[in-house]
Design a protein around this motif. Sequence first.
Motif, PDB file in Angstrom:
ATOM      1  N   GLY A 238      -6.195  15.376   8.010  1.00  0.00           N
ATOM      2  CA  GLY A 238      -4.933  15.693   8.659  1.00  0.00           C
ATOM      3  C   GLY A 238      -4.069  14.470   8.932  1.00  0.00           C
ATOM      4  N   TYR A 239      -4.452  13.293   8.398  1.00  0.00           N
ATOM      5  CA  TYR A 239      -3.634  12.086   8.579  1.00  0.00           C
ATOM      6  C   TYR A 239      -2.232  12.327   8.068  1.00  0.00           C
ATOM      7  CZ  TYR A 239      -7.233   8.669   9.867  1.00  0.00           C
ATOM      8  OH  TYR A 239      -8.175   7.942  10.517  1.00  0.00           O
TER       9      TYR A 239
ATOM     10  N   THR B   5       3.248  11.940   0.526  1.00  0.00           N
ATOM     11  CA  THR B   5       3.609  10.921  -0.461  1.00  0.00           C
ATOM     12  C   THR B   5       3.650  11.503  -1.863  1.00  0.00           C
ATOM     13  OG1 THR B   5       1.300  10.298  -0.498  1.00  0.00           O
ATOM     14  CG2 THR B   5       2.756   8.908   0.776  1.00  0.00           C
TER      15      THR B   5
ATOM     16  N   ASN C 227       8.422  12.550  11.076  1.00  0.00           N
ATOM     17  CA  ASN C 227       8.615  12.038  12.430  1.00  0.00           C
ATOM     18  C   ASN C 227       9.731  11.012  12.509  1.00  0.00           C
ATOM     19  OD1 ASN C 227       6.655  13.365  14.014  1.00  0.00           O
ATOM     20  ND2 ASN C 227       5.072  12.198  12.967  1.00  0.00           N
TER      21      ASN C 227
ATOM     22  N   GLY D  68      -0.120  11.131  12.224  1.00  0.00           N
ATOM     23  CA  GLY D  68      -1.229  11.573  11.399  1.00  0.00           C
ATOM     24  C   GLY D  68      -2.560  11.245  12.049  1.00  0.00           C
TER      25      GLY D  68
ATOM     26  N   ASP E  13       8.410  11.178   5.781  1.00  0.00           N
ATOM     27  CA  ASP E  13       7.860  10.913   7.104  1.00  0.00           C
ATOM     28  C   ASP E  13       8.680  11.726   8.101  1.00  0.00           C
ATOM     29  OD1 ASP E  13       6.956   9.934   9.463  1.00  0.00           O
ATOM     30  OD2 ASP E  13       7.206   7.819   8.969  1.00  0.00           O
TER      31      ASP E  13
ATOM     32  N   GLY F  34       2.713  17.791   9.222  1.00  0.00           N
ATOM     33  CA  GLY F  34       2.486  16.722  10.190  1.00  0.00           C
ATOM     34  C   GLY F  34       2.038  15.395   9.614  1.00  0.00           C
ATOM     35  N   ARG F  35       1.874  15.311   8.299  1.00  0.00           N
ATOM     36  CA  ARG F  35       1.456  14.036   7.729  1.00  0.00           C
ATOM     37  C   ARG F  35       2.584  13.421   6.911  1.00  0.00           C
ATOM     38  NH1 ARG F  35      -3.343  16.133   4.026  1.00  0.00           N
ATOM     39  NH2 ARG F  35      -3.515  17.637   5.692  1.00  0.00           N
ATOM     40  N   ILE F  36       2.390  12.207   6.431  1.00  0.00           N
ATOM     41  CA  ILE F  36       3.391  11.602   5.555  1.00  0.00           C
ATOM     42  C   ILE F  36       3.095  12.077   4.140  1.00  0.00           C
ATOM     43  CG2 ILE F  36       4.365   9.480   4.661  1.00  0.00           C
ATOM     44  CD1 ILE F  36       3.670   8.142   7.268  1.00  0.00           C
TER      45      ILE F  36
END
Lengths: 342, 316
Positions: free
Chosen positions: B315-316, A148, A241, B34, A239, A144-146
């Motif tokens: 959780g970001y 990197t 989403n 996030g 990403d 659920g996060r980006i």
Amino acid sequence: MFRSLSRIAPQLITLGAIVLLVTAFFPDFILIGYERERLVGPIIDVLKRGAPVALLAIGMTLVIATRGIDLSVGTVMAISGAIGAWAISSGLGLAPTLALAIGAGLLCGLWNGCLVAVIGIQPIVATLILMTSGRGIAQLITEGRILTFSDPSFAFFGSGTLFGMPFPAVLWVLLALVVTLLMRRTALGILVEAIGVNRSASALAGVNARVLLIAVYMAAGLCAAFAGIVATADIRGADANNTGLWLELDAILAVVIGGNSLLGGRFSIAASVIGAMIIQTIDTGILLAGFPSEYNLVIKAGLVLIILVVQSPNLAQSWRFVKDESRRRRERSYEARKELRS
Amino acid sequence: MIKSLMITAAICLGATTLASAQTVGFSQIGSESGWRAAETTITRQQAEERGIDLKFSDAQQKQENQIAALRSFVAQGVDAILLAPVVATGWDSVLQEAKEAEIPVVLLDRKVDSDESLYLTAVGSDLVHEGEVAGQWLVDNAGEGECRIVELQGTTGSSPAIDRAQGFRNAIEGKDNLEIVRSQTGDFTRTGGKEVMESFLQAENGGKDICALYAHNDDMAIGAIQAIKEAGLKPGEDIKIVSIDAVPDIFQAMAAGEANATVELTPNMAGPAFDALEAYRNDGTEPKKFIQTESKLYTQNDDPQEQYEARKDLGY
């Protein structure tokens, strides 16, 4: 050679017209410079930014030629990108990372292909399944996060340069060339078109339609994986989403602007990727012209409408009629003059 | 005698445990970003610190799921409800049901169109104020020379995009050396930020004419930073960068000197909500109808590396 050029002539003329239009609003559009060992300029940006849609359009052209459609390619981009970012950030080298990301795309294609060719679900429904569920799969991978990463070798696929050209641009041009040669220098292209025109007839004629259909959807998955790698490498992060969100629609639009029929049959990959560049030129042009954001989609929709109307078969027919009529009239007056003289 | 004593003691004990071990239902929108995930994490942490039993329900972006969750909270007889509403309308009847069951409802992050009497209070950040804080930072740090600003807007028509644009303009109003020369939407995404920044750089003399970038969120700023680097300029020095949200990755960029400032949209909406609920339960204090969270400004001087470490697991 001449025949294939005349096939893509309408797209080239449209692209030229759009470039002229953008240049009218932003005169520096056609300027290309050379700085820090790379080409720079708005046109180079178009070639680079248009890479994901151009890559998707290559696979989409083949799928549409079989009278199918693949709505899942945007989501497959997100899945491949997420797997790529996960693999590279967990310390796997570049080669395993690429293999995993591309493998994920092929697997998604295999899934779509089996639903369509083996189980016989309508392509639009079969690929809708992955379109809606795939983003969840990608989010599971990124938690659920980006996600990197900073590995420069993977980032090269998004922002690296090869012979002064941005790598994404090199990638789509190469892939389009390879797929075109594969389709046109072998009988594959004809077989794909045969399925699109009439699947039962082509099966009766000895074409293994089932295997070929699966292969075509896997090709679309492969192209989507490349697009996902480019998009993820570009921002150095996955990403889930937003990667590839709605890009399947742009890819279908590129194929349609490329003059390919959604009813299958004859196809041209060159025309589709030019279609992708037309879309990107419009997008980049709108950004450069500096209109307020509210107008972006309206301008794009208006231009696309004009392009599609000008290219429409009905209009082409009446255009041909006018041309034929004037020729006949010329001939008639020529005959008349000849008669008069004699 | 002993028996009755014991009973009284048991009742007292029971009452105190009942009073301290509160049950609070939390209906969350989903985990579309996030920030949302961080809000969930922090709400759980805050509940745990206060010994509150948190019943969590993920609505997966659907209002009907939220309404069903609220009804089930009411049926379970929770002590209070936290609601992060997915849309603004259509809450009247379910809020009325909660009110009749005497369960206070606190809205988190977003507001609803229902009557104010139907909920206890709303906790949220003032989007216009966030833009003002960002703009004020630029006013203080741009110097006296002429400064051409480019703006990466959020999704066109969304309330954060409208309000953050407005707040920034409020702050730089009257400063003749500050001018927004280009403004375009980057859809709140990194890809959008990078692509639009590339076009800004092309349009503004390769970026040499740009003095500062204002991005409506950090993700677009992070995308733009890459575009600036690829254009051969130094983000943070050649082009000053201020954005909003305070996600972990922007602190990494600040630690590397590539971003200058960010305004925090705190994911800790639950803390003030629990405080208000506690005060309300203890002595019936009615809180204000809107509790504004702090929009704190972070710059490179605020030990960005430490800030990054503190946030990266939320959780970001």
